[in-house]
Write an enzyme that holds these catalytic residues in place. Sequence first.
Site, PDB file in Angstrom:
ATOM      1  N   CYS A 188       0.839  -1.193   0.000  1.00 30.96           N
ATOM      2  CA  CYS A 188       0.000   0.000   0.000  1.00 30.96           C
ATOM      3  C   CYS A 188       0.879   1.250   0.000  1.00 30.96           C
ATOM      4  CB  CYS A 188      -0.920  -0.001   1.213  1.00 30.96           C
ATOM      5  SG  CYS A 188      -1.854   1.525   1.426  1.00 30.96           S
ATOM      6  N   ASP A 195       0.097  -6.144  -0.526  1.00 26.00           N
ATOM      7  CA  ASP A 195      -0.982  -6.413  -1.480  1.00 26.00           C
ATOM      8  C   ASP A 195      -0.520  -7.569  -2.361  1.00 26.00           C
ATOM      9  OD1 ASP A 195      -2.655  -4.253  -0.655  1.00 26.00           O
ATOM     10  OD2 ASP A 195      -1.434  -2.875  -1.832  1.00 26.00           O
TER      11      ASP A 195
END
Length: 281
Positions: A188, A195
């Site tokens: 992120c 992620d």
Amino acid sequence: MNTPEQSQLGKTSAYVDQYDASLLFPIPRQTKRDEIGVPAQPPFFGADFWTGYELSWLNPKGKPQVALARFMVPAESTHIIESKSFKLYLNSFNNTRIADVAELQQRLRDDLSAAIWHGQVVKAPVSVQLVLPENFDREPVHELDGQNLDRLDLDCDEYQPNPALLIANFNEAPVTETLTSNLLKSNCLVTGQPDWGSVRISYTGPQIDQAGLLRYIVSFRNHNEFHEQCVERIFMDITRQCKPLRLEVYARYTRRGGLDINPWRTSHPQAMPANVRTARQ
């Protein structure tokens, strides 16, 4: 202008359970596009496919209802929606009475469309599809089609995006290939939280060295950027380094906070890919 640092990411947020469209936090696309060399008129078409797994509201009698929601955000919109604000917005329906599914769908479409154009004329609205419980067991799971790069046994030692890893053979006839990997990982932009994703790259043009392409995908591992921005960076790096005649990049990221984001970019107009979740999603 809204910046990612001004959003609710990484901050304690109050739980709002009554409908509030103001919770949506739009972020301009062009700021990051300038950084990776995307012109004002991008060399790609596409969309961001979102899936909401935690959508609930009350019917007129106060009985809770649930659904899955699919959203299609056109890539030509001026803004993306920060994902935590999207989740907070969806949560605001939890104790809100809605007349029927059609009203809910219209509210979602109107609010999200207004957010992605952020005060400008809505040139292309957000598409909203609701999947009701009676259709849950029809939801398929399918992995991305193509030749899997992860079969390659190779050394990896770069974990920040390095376009120099992309090598193409310009001395032979063009090829058409579809290549996939489950080893895409980024973080992120604001919180640094991981992620996880899978990516499919389809192209026609000089053949891309597969080992170099896999090392390039792995090089995103410690990179901080939103999903949409990572996919556009991949598209632009391959375009510049390998000069394909046609290119399509499609990533499916695992969900966080009840939402997954699946950006798709293509150099030529074509049918959208099937919005079907992978096993990890």
